[in-house]
Design a protein around this motif. Structure first.
Motif, mmCIF file in Angstrom:
data_model
loop_
_atom_site.group_PDB
_atom_site.id
_atom_site.type_symbol
_atom_site.label_atom_id
_atom_site.label_comp_id
_atom_site.label_asym_id
_atom_site.label_seq_id
_atom_site.Cartn_x
_atom_site.Cartn_y
_atom_site.Cartn_z
ATOM 1 N N LYS A 1 -1.258 1.744 8.620
ATOM 2 C CA LYS A 1 -1.571 2.149 7.248
ATOM 3 C C LYS A 1 -2.533 1.178 6.576
ATOM 4 O O LYS A 1 -3.291 1.561 5.701
ATOM 5 N N HIS A 2 -2.528 -0.073 6.997
ATOM 6 C CA HIS A 2 -3.477 -1.047 6.461
ATOM 7 C C HIS A 2 -4.815 -1.003 7.202
ATOM 8 O O HIS A 2 -5.732 -1.745 6.873
ATOM 9 N N ARG B 1 8.457 -0.233 12.419
ATOM 10 C CA ARG B 1 7.989 -0.320 11.019
ATOM 11 C C ARG B 1 6.743 -1.206 10.909
ATOM 12 O O ARG B 1 5.819 -0.913 10.153
ATOM 13 N N THR B 2 6.699 -2.287 11.688
ATOM 14 C CA THR B 2 5.536 -3.188 11.663
ATOM 15 C C THR B 2 4.287 -2.469 12.160
ATOM 16 O O THR B 2 3.204 -2.605 11.587
ATOM 17 N N LYS C 1 0.855 -1.183 0.000
ATOM 18 C CA LYS C 1 0.000 0.000 0.000
ATOM 19 C C LYS C 1 0.892 1.235 0.000
ATOM 20 O O LYS C 1 1.897 1.279 0.719
ATOM 21 N N GLU C 2 0.517 2.237 -0.793
ATOM 22 C CA GLU C 2 1.287 3.470 -0.839
ATOM 23 C C GLU C 2 0.467 4.595 -0.230
ATOM 24 O O GLU C 2 -0.666 4.837 -0.627
ATOM 25 N N ARG D 1 5.786 3.649 0.580
ATOM 26 C CA ARG D 1 5.277 2.309 0.328
ATOM 27 C C ARG D 1 5.345 1.462 1.596
ATOM 28 O O ARG D 1 6.363 1.433 2.284
ATOM 29 N N TYR D 2 4.233 0.791 1.894
ATOM 30 C CA TYR D 2 4.158 -0.144 3.030
ATOM 31 C C TYR D 2 3.833 -1.518 2.463
ATOM 32 O O TYR D 2 2.816 -1.683 1.783
ATOM 33 N N SER D 3 4.687 -2.489 2.750
ATOM 34 C CA SER D 3 4.488 -3.827 2.196
ATOM 35 C C SER D 3 3.256 -4.482 2.809
ATOM 36 O O SER D 3 2.762 -4.064 3.849
ATOM 37 N N GLY D 4 2.791 -5.531 2.167
ATOM 38 C CA GLY D 4 1.643 -6.273 2.672
ATOM 39 C C GLY D 4 2.081 -7.342 3.658
ATOM 40 O O GLY D 4 3.267 -7.536 3.918
ATOM 41 N N PHE D 5 1.101 -8.041 4.205
ATOM 42 C CA PHE D 5 1.376 -9.112 5.160
ATOM 43 C C PHE D 5 1.308 -10.453 4.447
ATOM 44 O O PHE D 5 0.427 -10.678 3.623
#
Length: 174
Positions: A143-144, A136-137, A78-79, A84-88
């Motif tokens: 963000k999600h 960061r997590t 997700k941006e 940018r934030y990575s997914g799980f």
């Protein structure tokens, strides 16, 4: 029909804060709440917020509400504001353990913070790499839309979406 009655008792009010006039400066400051009738309005607000979180957390999960779309959404990057934030990865043991830990009922009232999660998830919770990784997590979870920051605290709690997702993931992974 079945009825549910929820009652709240605050045994240690000093854990909660109340906005009071400061004797020295005359301005208002957040101070530990005492066992006084003067704080009755604050008891009411604290009890109401705890009751709302408790009711949201009741295990009445309708699996039809958690769609495959929501699960895919948290699995994708997700941006937000150019970042940018990575997914799980829901097949990863680490991510599953994270979701299990943040959905623990022990965090319902006060929430959780970076230090509490590190102690549960990492062997060396004081290592700077683990501190940064957890920071960061937590940002990624925010963000999600899985967690939200509690007002005026460094604590986080699950959102309604987060509660649905974590409960559904635990139901399917056992």
């Amino acid at each position: 029909g079945n009825n549910l009655r929820i009652e709240i008792t605050i045994n240690n009010p000093a854990e909660f804060k109340v906005l009071k006039n400061d004797d020295e400066s005359g301005s208002k400051k957040w101070k530990p709440m005492g066992k006084s009738i003067a704080n009755l309005y604050r008891y009411s607000k604290v009890s109401e917020s705890v009751t709302k979180r408790f009711i949201e957390a009741l295990p009445t999960v309708d699996t039809d509400n958690v769609t495959l779309k929501e699960i895919k959404e948290i699995s994708k990057a997700k941006e937000v504001n150019g970042r940018r934030y990575s997914g799980f990865n829901l097949l990863s043991e680490n991510d599953l353990e994270l979701f299990k830990e943040i959905s623990d009922a022990g965090y319902l009232i006060r929430g959780f913070n970076n230090k509490q999660l590190r102690k549960k998830l990492y062997e060396d919770s004081r290592n700077q790499k683990n501190i940064s990784k957890m920071t960061r997590t937590l940002a990624k979870l925010r963000k999600h839309g899985i967690i939200k920051k509690a007002a005026r605290k460094n604590n986080y709690c699950l959102t309604a979406k987060g509660r649905r997702i974590t409960t559904s993931i635990q139901m399917y992974t056992g």
